[in-house]
Write a protein that holds these residues in place. Structure first.
Motif, PDB file in Angstrom:
ATOM      1  N   ALA A  34       0.939  -1.162   0.138  1.00 52.96           N
ATOM      2  CA  ALA A  34      -0.130  -0.043   0.027  1.00 52.96           C
ATOM      3  C   ALA A  34       0.847   1.391  -0.125  1.00 52.96           C
ATOM      4  CB  ALA A  34      -0.843  -0.017   1.223  1.00 52.96           C
ATOM      5  N   LEU A  35       1.898   1.442   0.696  1.00 50.97           N
ATOM      6  CA  LEU A  35       2.947   2.435   0.856  1.00 50.97           C
ATOM      7  C   LEU A  35       3.294   2.468  -0.610  1.00 50.97           C
ATOM      8  CD1 LEU A  35       4.443   1.960   4.366  1.00 50.97           C
ATOM      9  CD2 LEU A  35       2.876   3.980   3.644  1.00 50.97           C
ATOM     10  N   ALA A  36       4.063   1.459  -1.266  1.00 53.05           N
ATOM     11  CA  ALA A  36       4.390   1.540  -2.699  1.00 53.05           C
ATOM     12  C   ALA A  36       3.466   2.279  -3.407  1.00 53.05           C
ATOM     13  CB  ALA A  36       4.995   0.239  -3.108  1.00 53.05           C
ATOM     14  N   GLU A  37       2.272   1.851  -3.441  1.00 52.79           N
ATOM     15  CA  GLU A  37       1.423   2.290  -4.281  1.00 52.79           C
ATOM     16  C   GLU A  37       1.013   3.919  -4.095  1.00 52.79           C
ATOM     17  OE1 GLU A  37      -3.769   2.172  -4.008  1.00 52.79           O
ATOM     18  OE2 GLU A  37      -2.670   0.197  -3.754  1.00 52.79           O
ATOM     19  N   LEU A  38       1.152   4.225  -2.938  1.00 53.81           N
ATOM     20  CA  LEU A  38       1.126   5.880  -2.494  1.00 53.81           C
ATOM     21  C   LEU A  38       2.206   6.315  -2.817  1.00 53.81           C
ATOM     22  CD1 LEU A  38      -0.693   5.611   1.145  1.00 53.81           C
ATOM     23  CD2 LEU A  38      -1.487   6.263  -0.981  1.00 53.81           C
ATOM     24  N   GLU A  39       3.467   5.811  -2.849  1.00 54.00           N
ATOM     25  CA  GLU A  39       4.828   6.493  -3.420  1.00 54.00           C
ATOM     26  C   GLU A  39       4.579   6.758  -4.810  1.00 54.00           C
ATOM     27  OE1 GLU A  39       8.480   4.770  -0.655  1.00 54.00           O
ATOM     28  OE2 GLU A  39       7.750   3.505  -2.193  1.00 54.00           O
ATOM     29  N   THR A  40       4.051   5.977  -5.612  1.00 64.06           N
ATOM     30  CA  THR A  40       3.896   6.296  -6.985  1.00 64.06           C
ATOM     31  C   THR A  40       2.867   7.239  -7.190  1.00 64.06           C
ATOM     32  OG1 THR A  40       4.235   3.852  -7.461  1.00 64.06           O
ATOM     33  CG2 THR A  40       3.131   4.989  -8.934  1.00 64.06           C
ATOM     34  N   ALA A  41       1.566   7.131  -6.473  1.00 65.48           N
ATOM     35  CA  ALA A  41       0.634   8.003  -6.688  1.00 65.48           C
ATOM     36  C   ALA A  41       0.881   9.491  -6.301  1.00 65.48           C
ATOM     37  CB  ALA A  41      -0.451   7.584  -5.787  1.00 65.48           C
ATOM     38  N   PHE A  42       1.723   9.557  -5.456  1.00 65.09           N
ATOM     39  CA  PHE A  42       2.008  11.002  -4.643  1.00 65.09           C
ATOM     40  C   PHE A  42       3.588  11.410  -5.337  1.00 65.09           C
ATOM     41  CE2 PHE A  42      -0.863  10.097  -1.391  1.00 65.09           C
ATOM     42  CZ  PHE A  42      -1.751  10.973  -1.718  1.00 65.09           C
ATOM     43  N   ARG A  43       4.160  10.649  -6.294  1.00 65.91           N
ATOM     44  CA  ARG A  43       5.453  10.769  -7.005  1.00 65.91           C
ATOM     45  C   ARG A  43       6.653  11.133  -5.637  1.00 65.91           C
ATOM     46  NH1 ARG A  43       1.773  13.348 -10.221  1.00 65.91           N
ATOM     47  NH2 ARG A  43       1.432  12.395 -12.513  1.00 65.91           N
ATOM     48  N   GLU A  45       9.889  10.235  -3.554  1.00 68.95           N
ATOM     49  CA  GLU A  45      11.192   9.883  -4.001  1.00 68.95           C
ATOM     50  C   GLU A  45      11.596   8.467  -2.941  1.00 68.95           C
ATOM     51  OE1 GLU A  45      13.762  10.691  -6.155  1.00 68.95           O
ATOM     52  OE2 GLU A  45      12.107  11.862  -6.980  1.00 68.95           O
ATOM     53  N   SER A  46      10.963   8.627  -1.617  1.00 71.76           N
ATOM     54  CA  SER A  46      11.184   7.445  -0.581  1.00 71.76           C
ATOM     55  C   SER A  46       9.790   7.391   0.486  1.00 71.76           C
ATOM     56  CB  SER A  46      12.415   7.950   0.178  1.00 71.76           C
ATOM     57  OG  SER A  46      12.197   9.092   0.695  1.00 71.76           O
ATOM     58  N   LEU A  47      10.013   6.762   1.268  1.00 70.65           N
ATOM     59  CA  LEU A  47       9.031   6.860   2.475  1.00 70.65           C
ATOM     60  C   LEU A  47       9.098   7.934   3.120  1.00 70.65           C
ATOM     61  CD1 LEU A  47       8.898   2.849   3.807  1.00 70.65           C
ATOM     62  CD2 LEU A  47       7.140   4.289   2.796  1.00 70.65           C
ATOM     63  N   ALA A  48      10.543   8.503   3.445  1.00 72.09           N
ATOM     64  CA  ALA A  48      10.603   9.668   4.240  1.00 72.09           C
ATOM     65  C   ALA A  48       9.884  10.741   3.492  1.00 72.09           C
ATOM     66  CB  ALA A  48      12.085   9.689   4.612  1.00 72.09           C
TER      67      ALA A  48
END
Length: 118
Positions: A34-43, A45-48
């Motif tokens: 889910a976090l990877a999905e959000l990283e992509t959606a919000f462009r 660069e990292s979890l931080a």
């Protein structure tokens, strides 16, 4: 709920939260997927970077839909963001924002409410 039906409760240690959505109790969790999905959606660069964006508190309604959708999918519920956009959350917009806050807090903060050391 009928006799013999087991309702799973949210486990905060795993980053889960519970909400009543469309009249049904659901578990939401921002898993790694889910976090990877959000990283992509919000462009992001990292979890931080993702956590930093969320901590700004400048989320649009579309952002809330994405976060809730990812949390629902991470919690084992199969809904598209389009379906999430049509759902009703008990308590309205204020409760929706609180749900997102609780989900992000459960994901990014430890039990004392602070960011874990990296």
């Amino acid at each position: 709920m009928g006799a013999g039906v087991t309702v799973r409760r949210a486990n905060r240690r795993r980053g889960e939260v519970e909400a009543v959505i469309d009249g049904e109790r659901r578990i939401l969790c921002l898993t790694l997927g889910a976090l990877a999905e959000l990283e992509t959606a919000f462009r992001a660069e990292s979890l931080a970077d993702l956590a930093g964006r969320f901590s700004e508190g400048k989320l649009k309604a579309d952002d809330l839909i994405r976060i809730i959708g990812a949390g629902l999918r991470g919690g084992g519920n199969r809904f598209s963001d389009e379906e999430v956009a049509e759902m009703a959350i008990d308590g309205g917009v204020g409760a929706t924002a609180a749900l997102v806050r609780d989900l992000l807090t459960a994901t990014f903060l430890d039990e004392e409410g602070t960011r874990p050391e990296r």
